[in-house]
Design an enzyme around this catalytic site. Structure first.
Site, PDB file in Angstrom:
ATOM      1  N   LYS A 126       0.827  -1.205   0.000  1.00 47.80           N
ATOM      2  CA  LYS A 126       0.000   0.000   0.000  1.00 47.80           C
ATOM      3  C   LYS A 126       0.862   1.255   0.000  1.00 47.80           C
ATOM      4  CE  LYS A 126      -4.142  -2.042   2.008  1.00 47.80           C
ATOM      5  NZ  LYS A 126      -3.711  -3.442   1.880  1.00 47.80           N
ATOM      6  N   LYS A 161      -7.915   2.650   5.402  1.00 46.40           N
ATOM      7  CA  LYS A 161      -7.505   1.250   5.358  1.00 46.40           C
ATOM      8  C   LYS A 161      -6.236   1.059   6.177  1.00 46.40           C
ATOM      9  CE  LYS A 161      -6.985   1.501   0.804  1.00 46.40           C
ATOM     10  NZ  LYS A 161      -6.626   1.189  -0.616  1.00 46.40           N
ATOM     11  N   ARG A 211      -7.086  -4.831 -11.806  1.00 44.03           N
ATOM     12  CA  ARG A 211      -5.799  -5.442 -11.527  1.00 44.03           C
ATOM     13  C   ARG A 211      -4.992  -5.479 -12.830  1.00 44.03           C
ATOM     14  NH1 ARG A 211      -3.670  -8.965  -7.928  1.00 44.03           N
ATOM     15  NH2 ARG A 211      -4.355  -7.347  -6.476  1.00 44.03           N
ATOM     16  N   ARG A 226     -12.455  -5.676 -10.989  1.00 44.47           N
ATOM     17  CA  ARG A 226     -13.203  -6.303  -9.902  1.00 44.47           C
ATOM     18  C   ARG A 226     -14.264  -5.318  -9.445  1.00 44.47           C
ATOM     19  NH1 ARG A 226      -7.767  -7.181  -6.956  1.00 44.47           N
ATOM     20  NH2 ARG A 226      -7.641  -5.104  -7.855  1.00 44.47           N
ATOM     21  N   ARG A 234     -16.191  -2.280  -1.783  1.00 46.07           N
ATOM     22  CA  ARG A 234     -14.954  -2.970  -2.133  1.00 46.07           C
ATOM     23  C   ARG A 234     -15.166  -3.864  -3.350  1.00 46.07           C
ATOM     24  NH1 ARG A 234     -14.114  -6.005   3.388  1.00 46.07           N
ATOM     25  NH2 ARG A 234     -16.321  -6.384   2.890  1.00 46.07           N
ATOM     26  N   ASP A 274      -3.089  -2.133  -8.762  1.00 51.23           N
ATOM     27  CA  ASP A 274      -4.525  -1.901  -8.679  1.00 51.23           C
ATOM     28  C   ASP A 274      -4.831  -0.471  -9.080  1.00 51.23           C
ATOM     29  OD1 ASP A 274      -4.797  -4.472  -7.812  1.00 51.23           O
ATOM     30  OD2 ASP A 274      -5.082  -3.966  -5.704  1.00 51.23           O
ATOM     31  N   GLU A 282      -2.875   0.477  -5.108  1.00 48.61           N
ATOM     32  CA  GLU A 282      -1.936  -0.444  -4.468  1.00 48.61           C
ATOM     33  C   GLU A 282      -0.993  -0.999  -5.523  1.00 48.61           C
ATOM     34  OE1 GLU A 282      -3.515  -3.586  -2.061  1.00 48.61           O
ATOM     35  OE2 GLU A 282      -5.039  -2.321  -1.131  1.00 48.61           O
ATOM     36  N   ASN A 284       0.786  -4.580  -5.663  1.00 54.96           N
ATOM     37  CA  ASN A 284       0.903  -5.869  -4.997  1.00 54.96           C
ATOM     38  C   ASN A 284       2.092  -6.651  -5.538  1.00 54.96           C
ATOM     39  OD1 ASN A 284      -1.866  -6.163  -3.412  1.00 54.96           O
ATOM     40  ND2 ASN A 284      -2.291  -5.200  -5.386  1.00 54.96           N
TER      41      ASN A 284
END
Length: 318
Positions: A126, A161, A211, A226, A234, A274, A282, A284
């Site tokens: 993050k 978050k 993603r 997503r 979310r 993301d 983000e 990842n």
């Protein structure tokens, strides 16, 4: 070639969805030998090499618990494998941190580990977005409850978050009415003991949290959007989001082409960026997923792209 996966327990895999399984399947198709262990299996004794009890395995092609055959564990040094893939899911806790140190020692002994252990340790998923301010929305990372309140007063509609969450866990939205802001701050901040990320809410989440996979510094041509369902804010698949594969958009490609060479140069063979709207949320790097969803919907064989990049990385290893 002999490939070791350092991953979560094999018994917990879902062969229909798991990206690590897709990697294994493609590697076995190419004739690679497969083995697996868990991070908790790693050990390092004085005067010896970093090793683990590993299980040699073979994919059976069947579904359910019988998706693999595995031999009894045998002791092995990580440096004896042609490559080691670190695919442990978050959270990035103290044990994950220690595992990266042992994997880095294994590198000094000759192991070829990907993603590189130092890169994993130095790239919090993050917090890493703050390095690329031109691609993110208004964002604050702080332990101060007062700073969080000021950020909310400025932007009105925000997302809060924890820095160590995964799968959408611990994410809260607070609107202009500030409903439950104090309680949420207490829950996440724990009286100043934990840092919190606060971001301006991006309404483009309605079109999906995309993603974008970057393999060997290059973007996969499809992204998995997503999309939140019902009243959920979310988009994470683990939180019930609907995954819809779609071609990479111009902004997605711009982001991936800017970040890709930077991440690859650091030893991050695979990253999952993301993107909501035009903004990164983000980056990842621990165990990015979505391989199978993209392949199932578009025919793009992401696992093959990954093993291609892995083979190229091993040829160029130094």
């Amino acid at each position: 070639m002999h490939l070791l996966f350092v991953a979560d327990p094999l018994e917990q895999f879902n062969p229909r969805k798991d990206s690590t399984f897709a990697m294994m399947r493609e590697a076995q198709r190419r004739g690679w030998r497969l083995a697996a262990c868990e991070p908790r299996d790693l050990h390092w004794q004085r005067g010896g090499r970093v090793g683990a009890p590993v299980r040699e395995l073979r994919l059976t092609g069947e579904e359910g618990p019988a998706w693999f055959d595995a031999q009894a564990p045998r002791p092995a040094a990580l440096a004896d494998f042609d490559a080691v893939l670190m695919r442990k899911d978050p959270p990035f806790d103290s044990e994950y941190f220690y595992a990266t140190h042992m994997l880095e020692q294994a590198e000094r002994e000759g192991a070829r580990v990907l993603n590189r252990p130092r890169a994993l340790r130095d790239h919090p998923e993050k917090l890493a977005i703050m390095e690329f301010p031109e691609f993110i929305g208004p964002t604050l990372v702080t332990r101060s409850a007062e700073d969080i309140r000021r950020f909310h007063a400025e932007h009105g509609d925000v997302i809060l978050k924890p820095l160590d969450g995964m799968g959408g866990a611990g994410i809260f939205r607070v609107g202009p009415d500030a409903m439950n802001l104090g309680s949420i701050i207490e829950t996440l901040n724990q009286d100043g003991r934990h840092s919190v990320m606060v971001q301006k809410f991006l309404p483009e989440i309605a079109q999906g949290d995309k993603r974008v996979l970057i393999i060997g510094g290059k973007p996969v041509p499809y992204t998995l959007a997503r999309i939140p369902q019902g009243t959920e804010v979310r988009g994470n698949l683990a939180a019930g989001g609907l995954g819809v594969a779609q071609p990479l958009g111009p902004r997605d490609r711009e982001i991936a082409e800017a970040l890709g060479p930077v991440l690859a140069a650091r030893g991050l063979l695979l990253a999952g960026v993301d993107v909501i709207g035009d903004c990164i949320t983000e980056i990842n790097v621990t165990s990015p997923t979505c391989f199978q969803e993209i392949q199932q919907q578009t025919g793009c064989d992401v696992a093959a792209l990954f093993i291609d990049a892995l083979e190229a990385a091993l040829r160029d290893w130094h």
